[in-house]
Design a protein around this motif. Structure first.
Motif, PDB file in Angstrom:
ATOM      1  N   SER A 437       0.895  -1.084  -0.071  1.00 55.11           N
ATOM      2  CA  SER A 437       0.033   0.028  -0.009  1.00 55.11           C
ATOM      3  C   SER A 437       0.769   1.263  -0.212  1.00 55.11           C
ATOM      4  O   SER A 437       0.502   2.283  -0.747  1.00 55.11           O
ATOM      5  CB  SER A 437      -0.930   0.117   1.309  1.00 55.11           C
ATOM      6  OG  SER A 437      -0.157   0.014   2.426  1.00 55.11           O
ATOM      7  N   ASN A 438       1.845   1.243   0.577  1.00 55.28           N
ATOM      8  CA  ASN A 438       2.955   2.405   0.933  1.00 55.28           C
ATOM      9  C   ASN A 438       3.652   2.663  -0.405  1.00 55.28           C
ATOM     10  O   ASN A 438       4.005   3.523  -0.876  1.00 55.28           O
ATOM     11  CB  ASN A 438       3.619   2.516   1.959  1.00 55.28           C
ATOM     12  CG  ASN A 438       2.577   2.643   3.241  1.00 55.28           C
ATOM     13  OD1 ASN A 438       1.622   3.579   3.157  1.00 55.28           O
ATOM     14  ND2 ASN A 438       2.919   1.856   4.172  1.00 55.28           N
ATOM     15  N   LEU A 439       4.269   1.424  -0.894  1.00 54.19           N
ATOM     16  CA  LEU A 439       5.343   1.433  -1.738  1.00 54.19           C
ATOM     17  C   LEU A 439       5.306   0.904  -3.259  1.00 54.19           C
ATOM     18  O   LEU A 439       6.131   1.016  -4.101  1.00 54.19           O
ATOM     19  CB  LEU A 439       6.669   0.894  -1.136  1.00 54.19           C
ATOM     20  CG  LEU A 439       7.050   1.406   0.287  1.00 54.19           C
ATOM     21  CD1 LEU A 439       8.065   0.673   0.999  1.00 54.19           C
ATOM     22  CD2 LEU A 439       7.995   2.676  -0.017  1.00 54.19           C
ATOM     23  N   ASP A 440       4.098   0.276  -3.192  1.00 55.96           N
ATOM     24  CA  ASP A 440       3.760  -0.329  -4.721  1.00 55.96           C
ATOM     25  C   ASP A 440       4.726  -1.514  -4.623  1.00 55.96           C
ATOM     26  O   ASP A 440       5.401  -1.616  -5.825  1.00 55.96           O
ATOM     27  CB  ASP A 440       3.692   0.724  -5.584  1.00 55.96           C
ATOM     28  CG  ASP A 440       2.676   0.314  -6.678  1.00 55.96           C
ATOM     29  OD1 ASP A 440       1.868  -0.770  -6.236  1.00 55.96           O
ATOM     30  OD2 ASP A 440       2.680   0.793  -7.792  1.00 55.96           O
ATOM     31  N   TYR A 441       5.071  -2.157  -3.788  1.00 59.51           N
ATOM     32  CA  TYR A 441       6.294  -3.073  -3.724  1.00 59.51           C
ATOM     33  C   TYR A 441       5.892  -4.379  -3.006  1.00 59.51           C
ATOM     34  O   TYR A 441       5.441  -4.428  -2.178  1.00 59.51           O
ATOM     35  CB  TYR A 441       7.626  -2.521  -3.470  1.00 59.51           C
ATOM     36  CG  TYR A 441       8.785  -3.345  -3.143  1.00 59.51           C
ATOM     37  CD1 TYR A 441       9.505  -3.758  -3.860  1.00 59.51           C
ATOM     38  CD2 TYR A 441       8.823  -3.912  -1.804  1.00 59.51           C
ATOM     39  CE1 TYR A 441      10.691  -4.632  -3.640  1.00 59.51           C
ATOM     40  CE2 TYR A 441       9.943  -4.825  -1.296  1.00 59.51           C
ATOM     41  CZ  TYR A 441      10.837  -5.114  -2.561  1.00 59.51           C
ATOM     42  OH  TYR A 441      11.763  -5.993  -2.013  1.00 59.51           O
ATOM     43  N   SER A 442       6.100  -5.488  -3.655  1.00 63.71           N
ATOM     44  CA  SER A 442       5.886  -6.873  -2.890  1.00 63.71           C
ATOM     45  C   SER A 442       7.021  -7.527  -2.674  1.00 63.71           C
ATOM     46  O   SER A 442       7.846  -7.818  -3.456  1.00 63.71           O
ATOM     47  CB  SER A 442       5.159  -7.856  -3.806  1.00 63.71           C
ATOM     48  OG  SER A 442       4.021  -7.262  -4.429  1.00 63.71           O
ATOM     49  N   PRO A 443       7.212  -7.504  -1.141  1.00 67.18           N
ATOM     50  CA  PRO A 443       8.504  -8.075  -0.698  1.00 67.18           C
ATOM     51  C   PRO A 443       8.464  -9.700  -0.687  1.00 67.18           C
ATOM     52  O   PRO A 443       7.563 -10.096  -0.724  1.00 67.18           O
ATOM     53  CB  PRO A 443       8.353  -7.523   0.811  1.00 67.18           C
ATOM     54  CG  PRO A 443       6.790  -7.471   1.283  1.00 67.18           C
ATOM     55  CD  PRO A 443       6.226  -7.139  -0.196  1.00 67.18           C
ATOM     56  N   ALA A 444       9.632 -10.124  -1.213  1.00 59.36           N
ATOM     57  CA  ALA A 444       9.715 -11.557  -1.073  1.00 59.36           C
ATOM     58  C   ALA A 444      10.076 -12.102   0.492  1.00 59.36           C
ATOM     59  O   ALA A 444      11.237 -11.630   0.780  1.00 59.36           O
ATOM     60  CB  ALA A 444      11.002 -12.000  -2.031  1.00 59.36           C
ATOM     61  N   ILE A 445       9.444 -12.752   0.937  1.00 59.33           N
ATOM     62  CA  ILE A 445       9.607 -13.305   2.128  1.00 59.33           C
ATOM     63  C   ILE A 445       9.585 -14.941   2.225  1.00 59.33           C
ATOM     64  O   ILE A 445       8.654 -15.391   1.767  1.00 59.33           O
ATOM     65  CB  ILE A 445       8.434 -12.682   3.214  1.00 59.33           C
ATOM     66  CG1 ILE A 445       8.435 -11.162   3.200  1.00 59.33           C
ATOM     67  CG2 ILE A 445       8.857 -13.228   4.847  1.00 59.33           C
ATOM     68  CD1 ILE A 445       7.275 -10.510   4.005  1.00 59.33           C
TER      69      ILE A 445
END
Ligand SMILES: [Zn+2]
Ligand SMILES: [Zn+2]
Ligand SMILES: [Zn+2]
Lengths: 471, 435
Positions: A437-445
């Motif tokens: 929502s804030n960065l338009d980025y999907s983290p790989a976890i």
């Protein structure tokens, strides 16, 4: 006594190394680091030069990646040749002579002395790419100048630093920005460039198009105004046998400003016949082929960089890791040793009473470093929010530890595997939502869960987890 | 007692004395402007009604053929007016139009306003001529980019009634020999000042009534630049407008010379902003009036000479214009001289009676104009009738003096060549070529 070390690829065994050590890339880590004066590369093939320089610069040991690199070449010294720019020095000399070798070594003495000052200079300790770049810049004591290059995405390269990175996708600019924002580097304006807003490529095809139908085929026409009869038309209306003649009054036009002038230029679209003075400008990216308007392009300043006093200090003593620092303050992180101790106690407790269930949660963020670079100043806010997520999802009795800024271990006390699974999922969801929502980025976890019992081999487990998730 | 004396004076007048004291009114103004206009307008109205089925058929043809109309708007520093104009154009009942605005070297924010209107599609093409070239070259620039079969020339500081374009096109479908149709021009800022209100009455008389009458007589000699619809092929034959000032009258005469008819359509309405202060009005009229000398007399003097392409209507059109403007102006000064020299004793009676006569004439003309377009008038316009008593002073003194000054200056000095209205470079060429 320091010695130059010949570094070679498997392919080029044939070249003579004279009286110097000659090692292969795969032997890099076994070399006697304290005695390296500089690296010698004797290759003509730019690709091989590149491979060797990258192997050196991407190495995590300061005594390896910070050393000077000398390229021995039969070719002319040519500043346009990127393979020559990515090394510290080029030389035409056939370097088999001790005196010349000594001269060469002394020319790198200032770098080598600086490396000697570093704590843990011979350990494989430098993983953070920003930190490596900073150290490299400080060790060279010179300004890093950008070089125009068609080989890199963003159009400008810092050839000496570039081999430290695995890709040339513009990350180098982000790293320098990151260091600049932290006042570790001083920028000096050199030029600016416009990049594709999709892929950061500088290779954009600028086109004037019809604002009405976006057709690319448009023709410019100069208007001519004949003062005497007020006729105003396009240049082509006035040309008769190569001379200017007014189609209205048949007079010859001689002097601009006296009997005629050119009030404006107007375009006409070949597709829809629309006339306009201000064509729309679009650019199409050569690499991703997307088009965008100039106002949507990323405008980038290209600077030369030199280290600040803070930067010089930080290069020696280390960049305090921002994320771990924040987590330390907000979450009371346990040290890895304390964590291992606690885990052993917990294992013993469970084995003894046989009524409790506790779980071990391991979590790793991938690309966190990249994200940190991209965030720049905002990284701090994001990491504070991240720790708030940890805090609200975990319980007070849970124990957290961090291996580095992106690998976390947690003991979820009195939590059986199914519930631990839920906790892990809640963490992932909340963190993903925060970034998306804030960065338009999907983290790989990646995560791994283990029930804590006496068969649990903590160190082996951690090794296994890291092994699985590194690349 | 002045009234008693006045009545005594009037009752003592013989027919010849009346003629001697008031000849300008009875011989010229009453015959030409009151009787002729009233007679023609009264006959125009039933004829216009009779033609209703023809107009319906023409309208049907117009909407079947749907020719493209290019609205061209040349101007300098007119940006602030344009939004109103383009809005009125977007609300037209006739939709197949394109709008071409040419900015003739503005030095204000006109360009940025127009670029915005162009970006949102309110203007089809906007051309900015960085170097000013004069109004004719701006109009010709617009013509160069116009793609329409009909060209509507309109001033930037005016706007149209919603059925205006449809209405002004219909005459072309009634008569193939029509080359240009003039639209009615009415005052937009009627209530802004006394000056604008008086001009509103004047426009009703001289444009709505006056041009309808001239059109009926076949001698219309001017189509207002503020509102005129041209056939494209006719403009192409002429290669557009010539150097101004007075380019509206000039091109109308050239179209007449080509043998086309020129008519006025009082029901196609354009509202325009007129000068607010007497000083600005004087400047505007000064500019207009000088063009009479320059174009009618110098450039189109051939219309008065018998020659191969002599046409009686063109001859009359020029005579009417010259006579009722230039000669009447001379007449007015002769009359003034006559009164002051020979009738000094009766000065006050003669003035009061003249005032009453001209006021009554104005009242009648107002009613005639009202009957012509009452169906398209705005309700507030009817209050203008209260200002009728001021009209003799306005037209009889103010306009007369400005006009005389303009004629004199142009005749003596050719001042219009050094007019700031045209850029210096154009004026220089025009003067050298004796245009
Ligand atoms: Zn187009
Ligand atoms: Zn010409
Ligand atoms: Zn791209």
């Amino acid at each position: 006594m320091r010695q130059p070390v010949y570094l070679r690829t498997v392919q080029s065994l044939g070249r003579s190394s004279g009286e110097f050590d000659k090692i292969e890339i795969s032997q890099l880590k076994s070399v006697d680091m304290a005695s390296i004066a500089c690296w010698l590369i004797d290759e003509d093939e730019p690709e091989l030069v590149k491979t060797l320089v990258e192997a050196i610069r991407q190495h995590p040991c300061p005594s390896i990646y910070l050393r000077g690199v000398v390229l021995l070449t039969d070719k002319n010294i040519n500043t346009d040749d990127l393979s020559q720019q990515c090394v510290d020095t080029c030389s035409n000399l056939q370097l088999f002579d001790k005196t010349i070798a000594n001269e060469l070594c002394s020319s790198f003495s200032s770098i080598n002395e600086w490396i000697d000052k570093l704590p843990k200079a011979t350990e494989f300790s430098d993983i953070n790419i920003s930190f490596k770049v900073l150290r490299f810049l400080v060790s060279r004591k010179a300004e890093m100048l950008p070089v125009m290059s068609a080989q890199v995405y963003c159009g400008y390269d810092y050839p000496l630093i570039a081999p430290m990175l695995e890709t040339n996708d513009g990350t180098i600019l982000e790293i320098l920005d990151f260091l600049d924002e932290r006042a570790l580097l001083t920028p000096r304006f050199i030029t600016k460039t416009h990049l594709c807003n999709n892929c950061n490529s500088a290779f954009l095809n600028f086109k004037e198009v019809c604002p009405h139908c976006r057709a690319e085929e448009i023709k410019a026409a100069e208007l001519i105004h004949h003062f005497k009869c007020a006729y105003t038309g396009e240049f082509s209306d006035f040309t008769v046998n190569g001379k200017l003649q007014c189609p209205k009054c048949d007079m010859a036009l001689h002097h601009i400003g006296v009997d005629y002038d050119k009030p404006s230029v107007v375009f006409r679209c070949a597709q829809c016949e629309h006339s306009f003075q201000e064509p729309e400008i679009t650019s199409t990216c050569f690499s991703c082929r997307r088009s965008c308007k100039p106002e949507d392009q990323v405008s980038k300043t290209i600077n030369a960089y030199s280290a600040t006093a803070i930067g010089q200090n930080a290069a020696i003593f280390g960049l305090e890791s921002l994320f771990t620092n924040i987590l330390q303050n907000k979450l009371k992180l346990f040290s890895p040793e304390a964590f291992t101790d606690f885990l052993q106690i917990e294992t013993a407790r469970i084995a003894r009473y046989k009524i409790s269930n506790s779980s071990l949660l391991m979590m790793q963020f991938h690309d966190l470093e990249k994200l940190q670079i991209r965030l720049g100043r905002r990284a701090e806010e994001v990491f504070i929010e991240l720790s708030a997520i940890f805090k609200s999802t975990l319980r007070q009795s849970d124990v957290i530890s961090a291996r580095n800024e992106s690998i976390f271990f947690m003991v979820l006390t009195e939590t059986a595997l199914p519930e631990a699974q839920l906790v892990a999922q809640r963490l992932i969801d909340a963190i993903t939502a925060l970034f998306e929502s804030n960065l338009d980025y999907s983290p790989a976890i990646s995560t791994a869960l283990k029930q804590i019992n006496k068969e649990l081999q903590v160190e082996a487990l951690l090794e296994e987890f890291l092994e699985k998730n590194v690349h | 007692m002045f009234i008693d004396e006045l009545i005594g004076f009037i009752s003592g007048l013989s027919f010849w004395q009346i003629l001697a004291y008031f000849w300008p009114f009875f011989i010229v103004d009453m015959c030409r402007y009151v009787l002729l206009d009233t007679f023609l307008v009264i006959s125009y109205i039933p004829a216009w009604r009779r033609k209703a089925p023809l107009r319906m058929a023409a309208r049907k043809r117009l909407f079947t053929e749907r020719p493209l109309v290019s609205v061209i708007v040349p101007g300098k520093n007119e940006g602030r007016h344009l939004a109103k104009l383009t809005r009125s154009l977007s609300q037209q009942s006739y939709k197949n139009i394109e709008i071409i605005v040419v900015d003739d070297g503005s030095d204000d924010d006109t360009e940025s306003i127009c670029r915005k209107l162009e970006a949102v599609g309110e203007i089809t093409t906007f051309v900015s001529n960085r170097v000013r070239g004069g109004k004719a070259s701006a109009a010709n620039t617009a013509l160069n980019f116009a793609r329409g079969e009909y060209i509507l020339h309109i001033d930037a500081d005016s706007f149209l009634a919603s059925n205006s374009i449809e209405t002004i096109l219909i005459p072309f479908y009634l008569d193939d020999s029509i080359g240009v149709v003039g639209g009615d021009v009415r005052v937009a800022n009627v209530n802004q000042s006394l000056t604008t209100s008086l001009q509103a009455i004047e426009y009703m008389k001289t444009i709505s009534t006056g041009r309808t009458v001239l059109s009926m007589l076949g001698i219309l000699r001017i189509v207002a630049g503020a509102h005129g619809m041209f056939r494209r092929d006719v403009l192409d034959r002429l290669h557009g407008w010539d150097v101004g000032p007075g380019l509206d009258g000039d091109i109308t005469l050239k179209i007449r010379k080509l043998g086309y008819r020129v008519v006025h359509e009082p029901h196609a309405i354009c509202y325009t902003n007129v000068p607010v202060t007497p000083f600005k009005l004087a400047k505007q009229r000064y500019r207009w009036d000088r063009s009479l000398i320059r174009f009618r007399v110098r450039k189109h003097g051939d219309l008065l000479k018998p020659s191969a392409n002599f046409r009686f209507a063109n001859f009359i059109a020029s005579v009417d214009n010259l006579f009722f403007n230039l000669l009447l102006d001379v007449k007015w000064w002769i009359y003034m001289g006559q009164i002051f020299i020979f009738h000094a004793a009766m000065l006050e009676y003669i003035f009061v009676i003249n005032f009453i006569l001209y006021m009554l004439a104005n009242l009648l003309e107002f009613l005639v104009a009202w009957s012509l377009f009452s169906n398209t008038a705005r309700p507030q316009d009817k209050w203008l009738i209260l200002l009728i008593p001021l009209m003799p002073l306005y037209t009889g003194l103010f306009i007369r003096i400005v006009r005389t000054y303009g004629y004199l200056m142009e005749a003596l000095h050719r001042t219009s060549y050094s007019d700031q209205w045209n850029p210096w470079k154009v004026s220089k060429v025009a003067k050298r070529e004796r245009l």
